[in-house]
Design a protein around this motif. Structure first.
Motif, PDB file in Angstrom:
ATOM      1  N   MET A   1       0.833  -1.211   0.000  1.00  0.00           N
ATOM      2  CA  MET A   1       0.000   0.000   0.000  1.00  0.00           C
ATOM      3  C   MET A   1       0.862   1.253   0.000  1.00  0.00           C
ATOM      4  SD  MET A   1      -3.167  -0.558  -0.363  1.00  0.00           S
ATOM      5  CE  MET A   1      -3.609   1.155  -0.140  1.00  0.00           C
ATOM      6  N   LYS A   2       2.098   1.137   0.475  1.00  0.00           N
ATOM      7  CA  LYS A   2       2.988   2.291   0.507  1.00  0.00           C
ATOM      8  C   LYS A   2       3.464   2.705  -0.887  1.00  0.00           C
ATOM      9  CE  LYS A   2       4.657   1.278   5.173  1.00  0.00           C
ATOM     10  NZ  LYS A   2       5.837   0.939   6.021  1.00  0.00           N
ATOM     11  N   LEU A   3       3.211   1.855  -1.867  1.00  0.00           N
ATOM     12  CA  LEU A   3       3.550   2.204  -3.249  1.00  0.00           C
ATOM     13  C   LEU A   3       2.683   3.348  -3.768  1.00  0.00           C
ATOM     14  CD1 LEU A   3       3.804  -1.413  -4.743  1.00  0.00           C
ATOM     15  CD2 LEU A   3       5.730   0.148  -4.350  1.00  0.00           C
ATOM     16  N   PHE A   4       1.479   3.476  -3.184  1.00  0.00           N
ATOM     17  CA  PHE A   4       0.491   4.426  -3.692  1.00  0.00           C
ATOM     18  C   PHE A   4       0.393   5.667  -2.803  1.00  0.00           C
ATOM     19  CE2 PHE A   4      -0.800   0.123  -4.819  1.00  0.00           C
ATOM     20  CZ  PHE A   4      -1.047   0.221  -6.174  1.00  0.00           C
ATOM     21  N   ASN A   5       0.133   6.806  -3.421  1.00  0.00           N
ATOM     22  CA  ASN A   5      -0.182   8.022  -2.681  1.00  0.00           C
ATOM     23  C   ASN A   5      -1.687   8.080  -2.421  1.00  0.00           C
ATOM     24  OD1 ASN A   5       2.493   8.547  -3.116  1.00  0.00           O
ATOM     25  ND2 ASN A   5       2.188  10.663  -3.763  1.00  0.00           N
ATOM     26  N   VAL A   6      -2.064   8.552  -1.258  1.00  0.00           N
ATOM     27  CA  VAL A   6      -3.480   8.662  -0.915  1.00  0.00           C
ATOM     28  C   VAL A   6      -4.077   9.892  -1.595  1.00  0.00           C
ATOM     29  CG1 VAL A   6      -5.163   8.942   0.940  1.00  0.00           C
ATOM     30  CG2 VAL A   6      -3.134   7.515   1.306  1.00  0.00           C
ATOM     31  N   VAL A   7      -5.186   9.691  -2.301  1.00  0.00           N
ATOM     32  CA  VAL A   7      -5.932  10.792  -2.904  1.00  0.00           C
ATOM     33  C   VAL A   7      -7.099  11.177  -2.002  1.00  0.00           C
ATOM     34  CG1 VAL A   7      -7.341  11.508  -4.883  1.00  0.00           C
ATOM     35  CG2 VAL A   7      -5.280  10.138  -5.248  1.00  0.00           C
TER      36      VAL A   7
END
Length: 225
Positions: A208-214
């Protein structure tokens, strides 16, 4: 196993090897095909208002509904895309491991209860009555490509601008969740978006750390450059 009066896993495994049709029955029992059009309407409203204006700037778009069950979600995407005026520029894929669900999706016939979140105008515009069922109109039906696909394997189509996978990962163990998320990351274009289900709190999953939170409320993430 109870239905077949088989008492242990080894015996059932041998039965599966000797009876390939039983594997289809097993998949049918294990997969959960609960869905509806515009399920969690606020998520699609967010996509329409906050994400689509940015995506519209791109010349060609690929959307993927992963774990699409009987087609309600990818057809919802197609309706939303058409309402936004960019249907001709979008390829939409719907994938699932359940062939029976995919066959129902391709037919595009639905009971009225799965249309519960649609207002009367959208319902009239995109569905036609067929007895006690409603058939999605050809404009939308022809805009979705349905494929059999296991989420633990690479996707058999080009990288995506948007992946929606809601209420699927909760049925997988942590290792499988990580593998699927890694596949999603690799299959997203730079600046591509991932939408997960609201009940999927994947705390502690390294991928999940691969993605930035929108948006944390709608569980929308982005693959940044």
């Amino acid at each position: 196993m109870h239905a077949l009066r088989i008492n242990n896993y080894d015996e059932y495994y041998d039965f599966l090897r000797e009876n390939p049709d039983e594997l289809k029955e097993l998949v049918k029992v294990l997969t959960i095909n609960l869905s509806s059009f515009f399920r969690n309407p606020e998520t699609f409203e967010y996509l329409k208002k906050e994400i689509f204006p940015e995506l519209k700037k791109r010349s060609k778009l690929i959307f993927w509904s992963a774990g699409c069950a009987s087609g309600e979600e990818p057809y919802t995407l197609a309706i939303l895309v058409n309402e936004t005026g960019i249907l001709s520029r979008v390829d939409i894929y719907g994938t699932d491991i359940d062939d029976d669900a995919l066959n129902r999706a391709k037919k595009g016939l639905y009971k009225e209860n799965v249309l519960q979140y649609l207002d009367s105008e959208i319902k009239a515009r995109y569905f036609k009555s067929r007895g006690d069922e409603f058939e999605i109109k050809e404009l939308i039906k022809s805009s979705v490509i349905f494929l059999h696909h296991d989420l633990l394997q690479p996707a058999p189509f080009p990288p995506c601008d948007l992946i929606i996978c809601r209420n699927v990962l909760i049925y997988l163990d942590r290792a499988a969740q990580g593998e699927v998320l890694s596949n999603f990351y690799n299959h997203l274009k730079i600046e591509g978006y991932l939408v997960l289900g609201k009940v999927e709190l994947l705390l502690g999953i390294p991928e999940m750390k691969l993605f930035n939170v929108v948006d944390r409320v709608e569980h929308i993430y982005k693959k940044e450059a």
